[in-house]
Design a protein around this motif. Structure first.
Motif, PDB file in Angstrom:
ATOM      1  N   MET A 114       0.860  -0.975   0.023  1.00 37.30           N
ATOM      2  CA  MET A 114       0.012   0.105   0.153  1.00 37.30           C
ATOM      3  C   MET A 114       0.969   1.229  -0.149  1.00 37.30           C
ATOM      4  O   MET A 114       2.001   1.186   0.799  1.00 37.30           O
ATOM      5  N   ARG A 115       0.482   2.354  -0.760  1.00 34.23           N
ATOM      6  CA  ARG A 115       1.170   3.575  -0.888  1.00 34.23           C
ATOM      7  C   ARG A 115       0.432   4.434   0.043  1.00 34.23           C
ATOM      8  O   ARG A 115      -0.982   4.708  -0.064  1.00 34.23           O
ATOM      9  N   ILE A 116       0.815   5.345   1.007  1.00 32.89           N
ATOM     10  CA  ILE A 116       0.170   5.776   2.141  1.00 32.89           C
ATOM     11  C   ILE A 116       0.500   7.443   2.121  1.00 32.89           C
ATOM     12  O   ILE A 116       2.077   7.685   1.894  1.00 32.89           O
ATOM     13  N   LEU A 117      -0.132   8.425   2.124  1.00 32.75           N
ATOM     14  CA  LEU A 117       0.165   9.769   2.516  1.00 32.75           C
ATOM     15  C   LEU A 117       0.014  10.024   4.049  1.00 32.75           C
ATOM     16  O   LEU A 117      -1.175   9.708   4.426  1.00 32.75           O
ATOM     17  N   LEU A 118       1.091  10.228   4.450  1.00 32.23           N
ATOM     18  CA  LEU A 118       1.242  10.623   5.810  1.00 32.23           C
ATOM     19  C   LEU A 118       1.175  12.407   6.211  1.00 32.23           C
ATOM     20  O   LEU A 118       2.225  12.692   5.490  1.00 32.23           O
ATOM     21  N   ILE A 119      -0.048  12.896   6.752  1.00 31.36           N
ATOM     22  CA  ILE A 119       0.175  14.299   6.878  1.00 31.36           C
ATOM     23  C   ILE A 119      -0.015  14.453   8.366  1.00 31.36           C
ATOM     24  O   ILE A 119      -0.831  14.461   9.270  1.00 31.36           O
ATOM     25  N   GLU A 120       1.322  15.142   8.609  1.00 27.77           N
ATOM     26  CA  GLU A 120       1.527  15.271  10.141  1.00 27.77           C
ATOM     27  C   GLU A 120       2.468  16.318  10.294  1.00 27.77           C
ATOM     28  O   GLU A 120       3.436  16.259   9.707  1.00 27.77           O
ATOM     29  N   ASP A 121       2.104  17.365  10.967  1.00 26.82           N
ATOM     30  CA  ASP A 121       3.159  18.478  11.093  1.00 26.82           C
ATOM     31  C   ASP A 121       4.244  18.286  12.254  1.00 26.82           C
ATOM     32  O   ASP A 121       5.084  19.166  12.277  1.00 26.82           O
ATOM     33  N   ASN A 122       4.219  17.374  12.863  1.00 29.18           N
ATOM     34  CA  ASN A 122       4.991  17.270  14.030  1.00 29.18           C
ATOM     35  C   ASN A 122       6.110  16.317  13.451  1.00 29.18           C
ATOM     36  O   ASN A 122       5.855  14.937  13.026  1.00 29.18           O
ATOM     37  N   ARG A 123       7.192  16.729  12.912  1.00 31.00           N
ATOM     38  CA  ARG A 123       8.358  16.230  12.044  1.00 31.00           C
ATOM     39  C   ARG A 123       8.870  15.046  12.816  1.00 31.00           C
ATOM     40  O   ARG A 123       9.183  14.003  12.195  1.00 31.00           O
ATOM     41  N   LEU A 124       9.035  15.201  13.912  1.00 30.00           N
ATOM     42  CA  LEU A 124       9.619  13.832  14.670  1.00 30.00           C
ATOM     43  C   LEU A 124       8.738  12.575  14.801  1.00 30.00           C
ATOM     44  O   LEU A 124       9.020  11.533  14.416  1.00 30.00           O
ATOM     45  N   LEU A 125       7.420  12.703  15.068  1.00 28.11           N
ATOM     46  CA  LEU A 125       6.448  12.051  15.220  1.00 28.11           C
ATOM     47  C   LEU A 125       6.382  11.459  13.773  1.00 28.11           C
ATOM     48  O   LEU A 125       6.073  10.059  13.525  1.00 28.11           O
ATOM     49  N   ALA A 126       6.200  12.261  12.620  1.00 27.98           N
ATOM     50  CA  ALA A 126       6.001  11.880  11.254  1.00 27.98           C
ATOM     51  C   ALA A 126       7.083  11.026  10.863  1.00 27.98           C
ATOM     52  O   ALA A 126       7.007   9.669  10.397  1.00 27.98           O
ATOM     53  N   LYS A 127       8.429  11.298  11.169  1.00 34.19           N
ATOM     54  CA  LYS A 127       9.500  10.401  10.823  1.00 34.19           C
ATOM     55  C   LYS A 127       9.389   9.010  11.477  1.00 34.19           C
ATOM     56  O   LYS A 127       9.736   8.202  10.809  1.00 34.19           O
ATOM     57  N   SER A 128       9.318   8.884  12.858  1.00 36.13           N
ATOM     58  CA  SER A 128       9.146   7.641  13.544  1.00 36.13           C
ATOM     59  C   SER A 128       7.951   6.931  12.867  1.00 36.13           C
ATOM     60  O   SER A 128       8.075   5.806  12.890  1.00 36.13           O
ATOM     61  N   THR A 129       6.942   7.722  12.680  1.00 34.48           N
ATOM     62  CA  THR A 129       5.707   6.688  12.074  1.00 34.48           C
ATOM     63  C   THR A 129       5.972   5.990  10.685  1.00 34.48           C
ATOM     64  O   THR A 129       5.776   4.941  10.347  1.00 34.48           O
ATOM     65  N   ALA A 130       6.543   6.947   9.753  1.00 33.49           N
ATOM     66  CA  ALA A 130       6.839   6.759   8.573  1.00 33.49           C
ATOM     67  C   ALA A 130       7.999   5.679   8.617  1.00 33.49           C
ATOM     68  O   ALA A 130       7.800   4.444   7.706  1.00 33.49           O
ATOM     69  N   ARG A 131       8.928   5.557   9.470  1.00 34.47           N
ATOM     70  CA  ARG A 131       9.915   4.531   9.598  1.00 34.47           C
ATOM     71  C   ARG A 131       9.382   3.254  10.028  1.00 34.47           C
ATOM     72  O   ARG A 131       9.574   2.099   9.330  1.00 34.47           O
ATOM     73  N   SER A 132       8.300   3.321  10.873  1.00 35.74           N
ATOM     74  CA  SER A 132       7.646   1.909  11.192  1.00 35.74           C
ATOM     75  C   SER A 132       6.701   1.338  10.021  1.00 35.74           C
ATOM     76  O   SER A 132       6.736   0.342   9.847  1.00 35.74           O
ATOM     77  N   LEU A 133       6.161   2.087   9.593  1.00 39.51           N
ATOM     78  CA  LEU A 133       5.213   1.836   8.503  1.00 39.51           C
ATOM     79  C   LEU A 133       5.871   1.203   7.269  1.00 39.51           C
ATOM     80  O   LEU A 133       5.741   0.119   6.571  1.00 39.51           O
ATOM     81  N   THR A 134       7.275   1.913   6.801  1.00 38.70           N
ATOM     82  CA  THR A 134       8.092   1.389   5.980  1.00 38.70           C
ATOM     83  C   THR A 134       8.668   0.007   6.187  1.00 38.70           C
ATOM     84  O   THR A 134       8.821  -0.713   5.384  1.00 38.70           O
ATOM     85  N   ALA A 135       8.904  -0.057   7.601  1.00 41.09           N
ATOM     86  CA  ALA A 135       9.489  -1.520   7.994  1.00 41.09           C
ATOM     87  C   ALA A 135       8.598  -2.610   7.852  1.00 41.09           C
ATOM     88  O   ALA A 135       8.743  -3.866   7.889  1.00 41.09           O
TER      89      ALA A 135
END
Length: 224
Positions: free
Chosen positions: A1-22
């Protein structure tokens, strides 16, 4: 699945994206309503994860805009606003699911997979530009001289050109096809990718070409 993550907290966005990518999701991360709208309106996502408090903007306004534009992508609202009234308001504005912060990443992954299994969203798209067709699901490019299977990066670039034909696409937008998580790219890697894409188009024949516009980006055109 290709996900668009819209989050202005950059630290949270980065950690969430890393987990989803894994977990084998492809994730595009954006932090503002303007950037998110541009991506959502031009890229076929399987799901959108949407924070509600985006600086001075509100995620529900973006969601309403998307639904008015007939964008049916499943949307999971991810927010600290967890009162019943907040949830009802989000669902009424077009959200498909609602997850309150703080959240467990395993639950987010499970909910996204559930959204992806909904039959109404599993629709294969055949994009046509001039005499060439692109099968999004199969990543197959077809033309008068035959067909060819594209790599993931080639597919992302071709899809953007086909969905935005006769419109200029910047280098930054194309760079997202190479590194969708961070949005970084090198000039050399982009040139190599575009060279491959042009070869693919030439190989299947047809009347589509990609032209460079100095200082602006690139555009896909159909020969008269």
């Amino acid at each position: 699945m290709r996900i668009l993550l819209i989050e202005d907290n950059r630290l949270l966005a980065k950690s969430t994206a890393r987990s989803l990518t894994a977990s084998r999701f492809t994730v595009d991360v954006l932090h503002t309503v303007a950037d998110a709208w541009e991506a959502w309106n031009t890229t076929p996502y399987d799901a959108v994860v949407l924070d509600l408090m985006l600086g001075e903007d509100h995620g529900l306004d973006l969601l309403s805009q998307a639904r008015r534009a007939a964008l049916t992508t499943p949307v999971l609202v991810l927010t600290a606003l967890g009162e019943i009234d907040d949830r009802v308001r989000g669902l009424d504005r077009g959200a498909d699911d609602y997850l309150v912060k703080p959240f467990a990443i395993d639950e987010l992954i499970a909910r996204l997979r559930a959204l992806g299994r909904r039959p109404e969203h599993l629709v294969d798209a055949i994009l046509t530009l001039g005499s060439i067709q692109y099968d999004v699901a199969a990543q197959m490019l077809s033309g008068p001289k035959g067909q060819v299977h594209l790599s993931r990066a080639e597919s992302m670039v071709i899809e953007r050109f086909f969905r935005r034909s006769e419109r200029v696409i910047s280098k930054a937008q194309l760079g997202e096809a190479l590194h969708p998580l961070e949005g970084h790219y090198s000039e050399n890697s982009l040139h190599i990718l575009l060279h491959r894409v042009r070869r693919r188009l030439a190989g299947v024949g047809g009347d589509v070409s990609i032209q460079a516009l100095r200082g602006m980006g690139y555009i896909a055109t159909v020969a008269p």
